[in-house]
Design a protein around this motif. Structure first.
Motif, PDB file in Angstrom:
ATOM      1  N   THR A  35     -11.716 -10.910 -23.979  1.00 21.21           N
ATOM      2  CA  THR A  35     -11.760 -11.094 -22.536  1.00 21.21           C
ATOM      3  C   THR A  35     -10.535 -10.424 -21.931  1.00 21.21           C
ATOM      4  N   ALA A  36     -10.542 -10.273 -20.619  1.00 21.42           N
ATOM      5  CA  ALA A  36      -9.448  -9.569 -19.957  1.00 21.42           C
ATOM      6  C   ALA A  36      -8.131 -10.330 -20.018  1.00 21.42           C
ATOM      7  N   TRP A  65      -0.916 -10.481 -21.877  1.00 18.00           N
ATOM      8  CA  TRP A  65      -0.677  -9.049 -21.646  1.00 18.00           C
ATOM      9  C   TRP A  65      -1.354  -8.186 -22.700  1.00 18.00           C
ATOM     10  N   GLY A  66      -1.453  -8.681 -23.931  1.00 19.63           N
ATOM     11  CA  GLY A  66      -2.125  -7.913 -24.977  1.00 19.63           C
ATOM     12  C   GLY A  66      -3.606  -7.741 -24.688  1.00 19.63           C
ATOM     13  N   GLN A  67      -4.252  -8.822 -24.252  1.00 19.81           N
ATOM     14  CA  GLN A  67      -5.683  -8.724 -23.942  1.00 19.81           C
ATOM     15  C   GLN A  67      -5.921  -7.919 -22.668  1.00 19.81           C
ATOM     16  N   TYR A  68      -5.012  -8.044 -21.714  1.00 24.93           N
ATOM     17  CA  TYR A  68      -5.150  -7.228 -20.500  1.00 24.93           C
ATOM     18  C   TYR A  68      -5.027  -5.742 -20.849  1.00 24.93           C
ATOM     19  N   ARG A  69      -4.061  -5.400 -21.700  1.00 17.27           N
ATOM     20  CA  ARG A  69      -3.887  -4.003 -22.126  1.00 17.27           C
ATOM     21  C   ARG A  69      -5.119  -3.484 -22.839  1.00 17.27           C
ATOM     22  N   LEU A  76       0.861  -0.319 -21.845  1.00 18.21           N
ATOM     23  CA  LEU A  76       1.958  -1.242 -21.565  1.00 18.21           C
ATOM     24  C   LEU A  76       2.378  -1.940 -22.854  1.00 18.21           C
ATOM     25  N   TRP A  77       3.553  -2.545 -22.831  1.00 20.03           N
ATOM     26  CA  TRP A  77       4.135  -3.160 -24.009  1.00 20.03           C
ATOM     27  C   TRP A  77       4.145  -4.666 -23.827  1.00 20.03           C
ATOM     28  N   ASN A  93      -0.054 -12.649 -12.391  1.00 19.68           N
ATOM     29  CA  ASN A  93      -0.845 -13.454 -11.453  1.00 19.68           C
ATOM     30  C   ASN A  93      -1.663 -12.581 -10.510  1.00 19.68           C
ATOM     31  N   ARG A  94      -1.115 -11.438 -10.110  1.00 20.80           N
ATOM     32  CA  ARG A  94      -1.888 -10.518  -9.252  1.00 20.80           C
ATOM     33  C   ARG A  94      -3.109  -9.998 -10.003  1.00 20.80           C
ATOM     34  N   HIS A  95      -2.933  -9.643 -11.262  1.00 21.89           N
ATOM     35  CA  HIS A  95      -4.061  -9.144 -12.053  1.00 21.89           C
ATOM     36  C   HIS A  95      -5.141 -10.211 -12.203  1.00 21.89           C
TER      37      HIS A  95
END
Length: 207
Positions: A35-36, A65-69, A76-77, A93-95
Motif C-alpha cells: 500500500t502507499a 516512507w519506504g512504502q511511499y517510495r 528518497l531515503w 502528513n501532506r502526502h
C-alpha cells in the motif's frame, strides 16, 4: 483488467490496495506491505510504541516512507527521514492527506496541526532528555520526559488513522496481529521500562 488479478493496480484509484481474488475476498483483504503507506491497527501501534519507550517511532516512520517510495517510485531515503523526523513529518502528513483527497475518502483530521504537535513535542522531549541526562539523580525532568511519550504518540496516531483510511483499511485489520519479532521488541522494551522504573523508585542518596 481482470477483477481477480491481485497484482494489477486499479486505474481509477491509485491509492486503493491490491484486490484479492474474488473467491478469497472473505478470507484475505490485502497485503499491508503493498500500500502507499504503512498500515497498522491503532491497538498494535500503541502496544509497540509504549512497550518500546517510543523507539517504535523510527521503524514506524521508516515503513511509511519506504512504502511511499516504493508505491510512487520516488528517489528518497527512508532512513534519513526516520532519523530526522522533525524535518519531514509535515511532508508525510501532506502526502497522506493528498491520498485521502485523491481516493475521495472522508476522514476528519488536521494534518498540519498533527505534524506541528509532533515536531514541537519531539523537540521539547529531546531538550528535556539532554538536560536530564546531565543530572546523576532522577528529577522532575525525567518524569516529564516519560510523560511526553503520550502526546507525541497521539500526534503519530492521528497520522496513522489517516494513513489507514487512505489505504482503505480504517481499522488496520491487515496488520493487527503481533508477530514473533513484535513480541521480541516488546520483551526488550519491558526490560528497558523495568530499568527506568528502578531508577525512578530508587531512594536518592543524601549529598
Amino acid at each position: 483488467m481482470h477483477d481477480g488479478d491481485a497484482d494489477v493496480r486499479p486505474q481509477q484509484d491509485v491509492y486503493a490496495p491490491p484486490r484479492a481474488p474474488v473467491g478469497d475476498v472473505g478470507r484475505i483483504r490485502f497485503d499491508a506491505t503493498r500500500t502507499a503507506f504503512h498500515v497498522v491497527s491503532l491497538r498494535k501501534f500503541w502496544c509497540l510504541y509504549l512497550a518500546t519507550f517510543g523507539l517504535y517511532q523510527y521503524f514506524w516512520l521508516y515503513r511509511h516512507w519506504g512504502q511511499y517510495r516504493d508505491w510512487h517510485r520516488e528517489p528518497l531515503w527512508p532512513a534519513a527521514r526516520s532519523i530526522f523526523p522533525i524535518f519531514f513529518m509535515h511532508a508525510l502528513n501532506r502526502h497522506v492527506d493528498d491520498a485521502l483527497r485523491t481516493s475521495r475518502t472522508v476522514h476528519a483530521w488536521r494534518p498540519a496541526l498533527s505534524a506541528t504537535m509532533f515536531v514541537v513535542l519531539s523537540i521539547v522531549s529531546a531538550i528535556v532528555g539532554r538536560v536530564a541526562a546531565r543530572v546523576d539523580t532522577m528529577t522532575q525532568l525525567d518524569y516529564l520526559g516519560i510523560a511526553l511519550l503520550l502526546p507525541v504518540g497521539m500526534a503519530m496516531a492521528a497520522t496513522q488513522r489517516a494513513a489507514n483510511a487512505a489505504c482503505q483499511d480504517p481499522g488496520g485489520s491487515a496488520n493487527a496481529r503481533l508477530t514473533a519479532a513484535n513480541w521480541l521488541w516488546i520483551v526488550l522494551g519491558c526490560l528497558l521500562w523495568t530499568l527506568i522504573l528502578i531508577g525512578l523508585l530508587a531512594p536518592v542518596a543524601p549529598p
